[in-house]
Design a protein around this motif. Structure first.
Motif, short mmCIF file in Angstrom:
data_model
loop_
_atom_site.label_atom_id
_atom_site.label_comp_id
_atom_site.label_asym_id
_atom_site.label_seq_id
_atom_site.Cartn_x
_atom_site.Cartn_y
_atom_site.Cartn_z
N ASN A 89 -36.22 3.44 -5.98
CA ASN A 89 -36.79 2.13 -5.69
C ASN A 89 -38.31 2.17 -5.69
O ASN A 89 -38.97 1.28 -6.23
N MET A 90 -38.87 3.21 -5.09
CA MET A 90 -40.33 3.31 -5.03
C MET A 90 -40.92 3.48 -6.43
O MET A 90 -42.00 2.95 -6.73
N SER A 121 -37.31 -0.94 3.74
CA SER A 121 -37.40 0.21 2.84
C SER A 121 -36.05 0.73 2.38
O SER A 121 -35.96 1.35 1.32
N GLY A 122 -34.99 0.49 3.16
CA GLY A 122 -33.73 1.17 2.85
C GLY A 122 -32.71 0.33 2.10
O GLY A 122 -31.89 -0.34 2.71
N HIS A 123 -32.78 0.36 0.81
CA HIS A 123 -31.74 -0.33 0.04
C HIS A 123 -31.60 0.30 -1.34
O HIS A 123 -32.53 0.87 -1.88
N ASN A 124 -30.39 0.17 -1.89
CA ASN A 124 -30.17 0.68 -3.24
C ASN A 124 -30.34 -0.46 -4.25
O ASN A 124 -30.71 -1.57 -3.89
N ASP A 162 -32.01 7.02 -3.59
CA ASP A 162 -32.15 5.57 -3.65
C ASP A 162 -33.59 5.15 -3.32
O ASP A 162 -34.16 4.27 -3.97
N TYR A 163 -34.13 5.81 -2.30
CA TYR A 163 -35.49 5.45 -1.89
C TYR A 163 -36.49 5.77 -3.00
O TYR A 163 -37.33 4.94 -3.37
N GLU A 187 -29.94 4.93 3.13
CA GLU A 187 -31.00 5.83 3.58
C GLU A 187 -31.06 7.06 2.68
O GLU A 187 -31.70 8.06 3.00
N TYR A 236 -41.91 -4.46 -0.13
CA TYR A 236 -40.66 -3.70 -0.26
C TYR A 236 -39.47 -4.61 -0.55
O TYR A 236 -38.56 -4.23 -1.29
#
Lengths: 252, 626
Positions: free
Chosen positions: B479-480, B461-464, B475-476, B471, B320
């Motif tokens: 990213n994924m 897991s939590g970032h832009n 954004d999540y 959160e 991640y």
């Protein structure tokens, strides 16, 4: 005839950097949390010691304490890693680049419970980094369970009494041969700042256990990690100050 | 433990032509800790020096001294170096296992045994040679304490005479093995010669096995996969190594320590240009790799299955947070205690998705010692190119056993440090964001702490895109999806599979890693014994490349050969492939802890093909007539 006065010189430190470079993001911790006061002292110490934030890495594990590196030294690289395993990440980083100045922030659960193994080996290896335990005797981010530094007989908000003896991280570090061990209180600005400045001058692991009350879950009557308890039991045995070594100013 | 299956042929039990040259296996059964490794390696090396293709496989217990151990040397003129199930020549030195070992042999095999074991009465269809080891050793070694250690050289001497292995080559191999230990060389040489003399004076050759000089090992080396991998890591510019001892991985970092101390210490200052830490556990080992990779070093660790399990949490964070690092997994049978010293390909599924959340980990899968060396270098390049962990999936058979190989080539390409933000990049892309996909391949630009570039805050897991805490659902998801795109991009970069054989045949085999050698031999058996020609694809990486799909489309029945119980690679393929393609896949599994052998593969494929032993015999006869 109009007289123009020069703009007042911006405040800078001994390497010419402004204070804003040492600030971080806005805290998301509770108002009054001891951790915020510690972040402020870290900012002051790094600014006053003239440390270039570009050469600093900030590391943490998981928990309230471990969120705090986002709230100081915003121009330094930071790494919010894995619960209890920040010492290994810090060790790897300083092995990769020995010129980095590493500051790690952990909590009493992050260090004393899940991370006790890595804590022990960090002390044993004397890895050059500052290791701060923001110690409030409980798990804040999961709503107030006891941590291993909670004192015997201290009481949770729910009335549960702790019946296990605490782990004294400072005593443990000394037993392991740690080369710099200190304990302070987030509410004691002067002492904490002096200790932080001293830790910046130390080559080796600098362990600083800072009593840092949790205003939400552990600041009540019956807690031994509350502001009131800390103030009542604060017995200064001496003045702590630090005079850094800077090069002499010579005048010809 | 000795093999029990019988080769499928209807011919006479004893070969018509009594002379079998450069095609047999020798198994030495001893007690762990009795110093037999020197004698075994001398035997292996002397055959190699005579130009005969060889392989050596150590079957050892999880024990320091006292339990039975078997070392198998295979000499094969055709170059087959996979394990051979049948033992042709047994050297029985261990009273504990001698009888069982003899009972497991096929008729016609030869047994060299320690005289007091009185094995010749056990069976009447074998060739027995009794050797009074204690009497011989007493004559050449007067120090009773040392006798145990030199005793084993006697069987080398006896075998030299019986099999026609040049005694001079044995002496040469022994000197090489012992280095400068003059006294030890003298003692062992005396034992070697005494064994030879005993055989010359007392034994009459009755077995069919002979060694003759060949020229099939010219320019080659003998090396273990772990040593080869260590060389590759050094060549790749590794500077931070953290590890925790575990069999069968330890010899990789231990080899690396010796190489780095020799070749990577600054000559002028005398200072190491690297750091190696024996960590407190595998969690700390990978933590240090992640920290070092994040801070700009080429960093690695090496472990085996249990260590991989412990590394799971950090592996997810590295996925991640996009931190490069190389992890060698020298696979073995599952948890200790029991079979930690036996081989397997048992970590494929675990590693492919190692950690919590949606994770996909890159794997490189070497089949040879040469690939251990090459893929070590490739792994570091890929790790930095894709800012992720790369797992090199070796195994005990490849890592700890001795293999012939071509010499390794010095790296020619410069290191690929991947997308590092520099001034020209900033000019081109405008605003930098740590997790922004600027080039459409899912790979963002990174900065390294302490090098002056813009800083960012690394977290899970939590970032832009800009590396800020977030959160937000969008954004999540963004990213994924970018991470998935990045993994997809890797398909173009990982080593492509190797294709071989009859590409128009109905039957196809997919294999990987150390199973390769047995598969190659099995393909020849299938052709010779059943007239079945096969296509073969050897996978070398995960993610899979487009060649796999084309290969499956081109064939009817695809046998996926692997060394685990649950068909892990086949399952991974089914996850990645369409249902139609997945339905074509069939399992060929081997998971008893011993390296896979050709006979097991051949038997299983023919059984699934519905080809009976009778049909096979008829075909074999037909092929023989032609």
């Amino acid at each position: 005839m109009a007289v123009t006065t020069p703009e007042p010189a911006k405040k800078t430190n001994r390497i010419g950097l402004e204070p804003t470079l040492y600030r971080g993001g806005k805290t998301t911790l509770c108002a009054g949390c001891g951790h915020n006061a510690i972040s402020e002292r870290i900012i002051d110490a790094f600014y006053e010691m003239g440390i270039n934030p570009k050469n600093v890495i900030k590391l943490s594990g998981i928990g309230c304490s471990s969120k705090s590196p986002a709230y100081f030294l915003g121009t330094s690289h930071g790494f919010n890693s894995v619960h209890g395993r920040m010492p290994s990440v810090g060790t790897g980083a300083v092995l990769a680049n020995g010129t980095l100045i590493a500051i790690g922030v952990s909590g009493d659960g992050d260090t004393g419970a899940i991370g006790i193994g890595q804590f022990v080996h960090l002390m044993r290896r004397n890895v050059p980094m500052i290791y701060i335990i923001e110690d409030n005797g409980c798990y804040g981010l999961t709503k107030g369970q006891f941590s291993p530094t909670a004192d015997v007989g201290s009481k949770l908000k729910t009335g549960v009494v702790n019946d296990l003896t605490p782990i004294d991280t400072c005593a443990l570090a000394i037993e392991l041969g740690a080369s710099f061990v200190a304990r302070s209180f987030s509410g004691d600005k002067k002492q904490l700042l002096a200790i932080l400045k001293a830790s910046l001058s130390h080559r080796g692991t600098a362990l600083i256990d800072v009593l840092s009350p949790c205003v939400t879950f552990n600041d009540h009557e019956g807690s031994t990690k509350s502001y009131a308890y800390a103030k009542d039991h604060d017995e200064p045995v001496g003045e702590v100050s630090f005079v850094p070594f800077f090069e002499d100013i010579s005048i010809e | 433990m000795a093999p029990t299956d019988v080769a499928a042929h209807d011919g006479p039990a004893h070969p018509v032509n009594p002379r079998i040259t450069n095609d047999f296996s020798i198994q030495v059964a001893t007690v762990n800790g009795s110093g037999s490794q020197t004698a075994n390696l001398v035997l292996l090396r002397s055959l190699f020096q005579m130009g005969v293709p060889v392989s050596g496989k150590n079957m050892f217990p999880s024990n320091i001294a006292g339990l039975p151990t078997w070392y198998t040397i295979r000499a094969n003129k055709d170059g087959y170096v996979g394990r051979k199930k049948e033992i042709d020549f047994l050297v029985a030195m261990n009273i504990e296992t001698a009888k069982e070992d003899v009972l497991a042999l096929e008729a016609g095999a030869a047994v060299l045994y320690d005289e007091p074991l009185k094995l010749s009465t056990v069976r009447d269809d074998l060739v027995f040679y009794a050797v009074p080891f204690d009497k011989i050793v007493a004559q050449v070694c007067h120090d009773a304490k040392l006798r145990r250690l030199v005793k084993n050289m006697i069987y080398d001497g006896v075998l030299s005479k019986l099999l026609n292995i040049d005694l001079g080559e044995m002496e040469h191999a022994l000197r090489r093995q012992m280095g400068k230990k003059t006294k030890a060389i003298e003692l062992n040489l005396a034992a070697l010669e005494a064994g030879f003399a005993f055989a010359e004076q007392n034994l009459i050759k009755r077995d069919p096995y002979w060694v003759e000089r060949m020229n099939k090992t010219t320019g080659m080396i003998l090396v273990e996969g772990n040593a080869a991998a260590a060389m590759g890591c050094m060549m790749a510019g590794v500077t931070v190594i953290s590890w925790y001892p575990i069999t069968p991985s330890s010899s990789l970092p231990e080899s690396l320590i010796s190489y780095m101390k020799k070749y990577r210490v600054d000559k002028e200052t005398g200072k190491a240009t690297f750091a190696i830490v024996q960590a407190e556990d595998e969690i700390a080992a990978i933590g240090m790799v992640v920290g070092a990779g994040w801070a700009g070093a080429r960093a690695m660790t090496s472990t085996s299955g249990p260590g991989i399990s412990l590394m799971g949490e950090f592996a997810g964070l590295a996925y991640y947070a996009e931190v490069p690092g190389v992890i060698f997994d020298i696979q073995r049978v599952g948890p200790s205690t029991g079979l930690p010293t036996r081989t397997a390909q048992g970590d494929i599924l675990q590693v492919a998705t190692l950690s919590h959340g949606d994770t996909k980990q890159m794997m490189l899968i070497p089949a040879s010692v040469e690939e251990c060396y090459e893929m070590a270098m490739a792994a570091f390049d890929l790790a930095e190119r894709f800012q992720t962990l790369v797992f090199v999936m070796s195994d005990l058979d490849l890592g700890m056993n001795t293999w012939m190989s071509n010499t390794f080539t010095y790296p020619e390409r410069p290191l690929d440090r991947g997308k590092l933000l520099d001034d020209t990049t900033i000019e081109r892309i405008g605003e930098w964001g740590r997790y922004r996909d600027v080039d459409g391949d899912g790979i963002p630009y990174r900065t390294i702490p302490g090098t002056g570039g813009p800083a960012y805050f690394t977290r899970g897991s939590g970032h832009n895109e800009r590396g800020q805490y977030s959160e937000r659902p969008d954004d999540y998801v963004n990213n994924m999806e970018r991470l998935a795109r990045k993994f997809e991009s890797a398909r173009e970069y990982v080593p492509k599979p190797i294709l071989a054989g009859d590409l128009d045949s109905d039957i196809a085999i997919v294999g990987y890693g150390s199973s390769h050698w047995a598969i190659e031999e099995s393909r020849d058996q299938l052709l010779r014994e059943a007239g079945a020609s096969t296509a073969y694809m050897r996978l070398r990486a995960y993610p899979f490349t487009e060649e796999l799909e084309a290969f499956i489309d081109h064939h009817q029945r695809i046998y996926v050969v692997e060394q685990n119980r649950d068909a892990q690679m086949l399952s991974l393929m089914r996850l990645a492939l369409s249902a139609e393609r997945g339905a074509k896949l069939r399992k060929v599994l081997h998971y008893n802890g011993l390296p896979i052998d050709a006979r097991s593969i051949t038997d299983e494929i023919l059984a699934q093909e519905g080809i009976t032993p009778q049909k096979r015999a008829a075909t074999a006869a037909l092929v023989g007539e032609k």
